[in-house]
Every structure is written in structure tokens, then in C-alpha cells.
Design a protein around this motif. Sequence first.
Motif, PDB file in Angstrom:
ATOM      1  N   UNK A  18       0.897  -1.276   0.090  1.00  0.00           N
ATOM      2  CA  UNK A  18      -0.001   0.029  -0.069  1.00  0.00           C
ATOM      3  C   UNK A  18       0.998   1.226   0.120  1.00  0.00           C
ATOM      4  N   UNK A  19       0.662   2.013  -0.839  1.00  0.00           N
ATOM      5  CA  UNK A  19       1.351   3.358  -0.967  1.00  0.00           C
ATOM      6  C   UNK A  19       0.398   4.506  -0.968  1.00  0.00           C
ATOM      7  N   UNK A  20       0.738   5.402  -0.015  1.00  0.00           N
ATOM      8  CA  UNK A  20      -0.202   6.629   0.180  1.00  0.00           C
ATOM      9  C   UNK A  20       0.194   7.673  -0.639  1.00  0.00           C
ATOM     10  N   UNK A  21      -0.261   9.302  -0.415  1.00  0.00           N
ATOM     11  CA  UNK A  21       0.324  10.277  -1.326  1.00  0.00           C
ATOM     12  C   UNK A  21       1.449  11.108  -0.763  1.00  0.00           C
ATOM     13  N   UNK A  64      -4.199  -1.252  -8.048  1.00  0.00           N
ATOM     14  CA  UNK A  64      -5.545  -1.295  -7.657  1.00  0.00           C
ATOM     15  C   UNK A  64      -5.599   0.271  -7.192  1.00  0.00           C
ATOM     16  N   UNK A  65      -6.425   0.930  -7.801  1.00  0.00           N
ATOM     17  CA  UNK A  65      -6.378   2.444  -7.385  1.00  0.00           C
ATOM     18  C   UNK A  65      -7.694   2.432  -6.728  1.00  0.00           C
ATOM     19  N   UNK A  79       1.101   7.754  -8.428  1.00  0.00           N
ATOM     20  CA  UNK A  79       1.800   6.413  -8.137  1.00  0.00           C
ATOM     21  C   UNK A  79       1.168   5.528  -9.177  1.00  0.00           C
ATOM     22  N   UNK A  80      -0.262   5.467  -9.408  1.00  0.00           N
ATOM     23  CA  UNK A  80      -0.841   4.484 -10.066  1.00  0.00           C
ATOM     24  C   UNK A  80      -0.545   4.760 -11.742  1.00  0.00           C
ATOM     25  N   UNK A  81      -0.068   5.842 -11.870  1.00  0.00           N
ATOM     26  CA  UNK A  81       0.193   6.036 -13.468  1.00  0.00           C
ATOM     27  C   UNK A  81       1.551   5.679 -13.635  1.00  0.00           C
ATOM     28  N   UNK A  82       2.547   5.807 -12.645  1.00  0.00           N
ATOM     29  CA  UNK A  82       3.938   5.259 -12.846  1.00  0.00           C
ATOM     30  C   UNK A  82       3.925   3.803 -12.898  1.00  0.00           C
ATOM     31  N   UNK A  83       3.336   3.063 -12.020  1.00  0.00           N
ATOM     32  CA  UNK A  83       3.549   1.524 -11.808  1.00  0.00           C
ATOM     33  C   UNK A  83       2.480   0.731 -12.830  1.00  0.00           C
ATOM     34  N   UNK A 123       4.616  -7.302  -8.252  1.00  0.00           N
ATOM     35  CA  UNK A 123       4.247  -6.508  -7.283  1.00  0.00           C
ATOM     36  C   UNK A 123       2.546  -6.194  -7.177  1.00  0.00           C
ATOM     37  N   UNK A 124       1.847  -6.153  -6.398  1.00  0.00           N
ATOM     38  CA  UNK A 124       0.320  -5.677  -6.192  1.00  0.00           C
ATOM     39  C   UNK A 124       0.182  -4.640  -5.253  1.00  0.00           C
ATOM     40  N   UNK A 125      -0.053  -3.489  -6.000  1.00  0.00           N
ATOM     41  CA  UNK A 125       0.084  -2.089  -5.151  1.00  0.00           C
ATOM     42  C   UNK A 125      -1.442  -1.483  -5.202  1.00  0.00           C
ATOM     43  N   UNK A 126      -1.584  -1.283  -3.844  1.00  0.00           N
ATOM     44  CA  UNK A 126      -3.008  -0.540  -3.461  1.00  0.00           C
ATOM     45  C   UNK A 126      -2.758   0.733  -3.172  1.00  0.00           C
ATOM     46  N   UNK A 127      -3.197   1.903  -3.853  1.00  0.00           N
ATOM     47  CA  UNK A 127      -2.820   3.080  -3.574  1.00  0.00           C
ATOM     48  C   UNK A 127      -3.905   4.268  -3.770  1.00  0.00           C
ATOM     49  N   UNK A 128      -3.742   5.036  -3.123  1.00  0.00           N
ATOM     50  CA  UNK A 128      -4.719   6.349  -3.327  1.00  0.00           C
ATOM     51  C   UNK A 128      -4.130   7.526  -3.971  1.00  0.00           C
ATOM     52  N   UNK A 129      -3.025   7.378  -4.731  1.00  0.00           N
ATOM     53  CA  UNK A 129      -2.456   8.303  -5.453  1.00  0.00           C
ATOM     54  C   UNK A 129      -2.468   8.117  -6.864  1.00  0.00           C
TER      55      UNK A 129
END
Length: 258
Positions: A97-100, A139-140, A126-130, A117-123
Motif C-alpha cells: 500500500x502506498x499513500x500520497x 489497484x486504485x 503512483x498508479x500512473x507510474x506503476x 508487485x500488487x500495489x493498492x494506492x490512493x495516489x
Amino acid sequence: MNQNPRQIRLLKHLHIAGASSLDDLATHLQVTVQTVRRDVQRLAEANQVIRFHGGARLPASTTENIAYRQRAQLHAQAKQRIAQAIAREIPNDCSLMINIGTTAEAIAQALTGHTGLRIITNNINVAYMLGQQPSCEVILAGGNVRPRDLAIVGEATVEFIRQFRADIAIMGISGIEEDGTLRDYDYREVKVSQAIMQSAREVWMATDISKFHRPAMVRVGELNQINRLFTDARPPDPFPGMLKAAGIDCVIAPEDPT
């Protein structure tokens, strides 16, 4: 107040570092701690610095963060070093999980070579890069988009985050106060950060040295809620003792050899 050249250099150093111990200031200015203490006292009386036990920092607002574009440029090299240090510790094939924040975005960029990697983010940044990495799943979170930095916040975001349980939460923070309180500015953002911390098996915090002794209005949590802290220099007092007492692994990102 008319500042002498040494006091001007002291203020310039704090503009870069944000906060510093008296010992570090003395080393930087090549004077005694007693001389630095007198300078800090005079600058504090003129409301140009804030004193704390063993050090000084620049005055800062507790209600409003620095503008996003300015934050992206501030301490950029330190953020890159921290990002690389974290990326070296992240294994392939794990959930994050990566925050803002701008530090989180530097970390996302450093992770683009990872696989599985499985990334859950509210950023959204970050979602665009990964999200462009074919070997990673992003997962946005849903919610309200904050225009100034493309953060997704609000109650819908909190409920979305609570559905998951990730291996590692990678968190940025706006300020860490002397009592170990983690603080930020936006109440809606803080609620999401709290949900992220509660939804991960380990919490890793990424913060450059300027965030220590920096005030902000809203409480996120406490230092003892994190497992590892990544920063770019030795934290000022009293934080090294607090980190050790809490059993937190403090990783200081190495200097760029170039």
C-alpha cells in the motif's frame, strides 16, 4: 534583527534541512555548540527560528502544507536516496500500500524495475507510474480526487482501503513531533493514512530529515505504530532514543557515491 554572516548561514542551512541539532549546526558552521546556542537564542527571540530540546527548526504552519509543486522540488535528492533505499528492501512478488505525497511518488519511480508487485494506492501519480509496468498490478482506490496533487481522499477511500490486507504499507508523513506524534494537515487525508496503517502487516515510513520537529494540525498516529523508518540523515534528538526504545529499524539512506 540584523543578522551576522554566521546567522545567515545558519538560516540557509535550516531552509535546506528544515530542522537540525545544535551539534550538527556547530559542525556545519565550524563553531562551538555554545556559539550556535547563542545564535539560535537570538534568532528565536526574533521569531526567525523555533527552538526545541537540543536543536532548532524553521517556523511552520500547523494548518497548511507547502504547495505540491514546491514540495516536489524540496529535498529532491534526499527523497531519491530514501526511495532507492526502500526499493532495495522491497522483494518481488509482494503486496504494497502506498499513500500520497512526493516522497511516495519517488518510491514508485524507484520500484519500476520490480516484478510481481500488487500495489493498492490512493495516489493517481503512483498508479500512473506503476500501472505501466506489465509485471505489476495496480489497484486504485475510489473517492474524491484532490486537484492540487491528484490524491484520492474521503470516506469512500477509507472503506475501499479496509477491504485489503497488504504485506507492507509505505507511508509518507508531513511532520513528526517531539513526543513521537505523527501529524499531517488534511483530516480526510489522515483518515485514509490511518486505514492504510491498519491494513498492512508492516508499516514502513519514508521521511526526509526536515519532517522531524515539524508541526501539523491533525494526528495520524504514533511512532511506535511503525516497523521501519527510512530517512536521509541521523534524526535529531530525542528521536534516536525513541526509535530504539520502540524497536523501530531506522535506515539512513547512503549518500550518492557520485
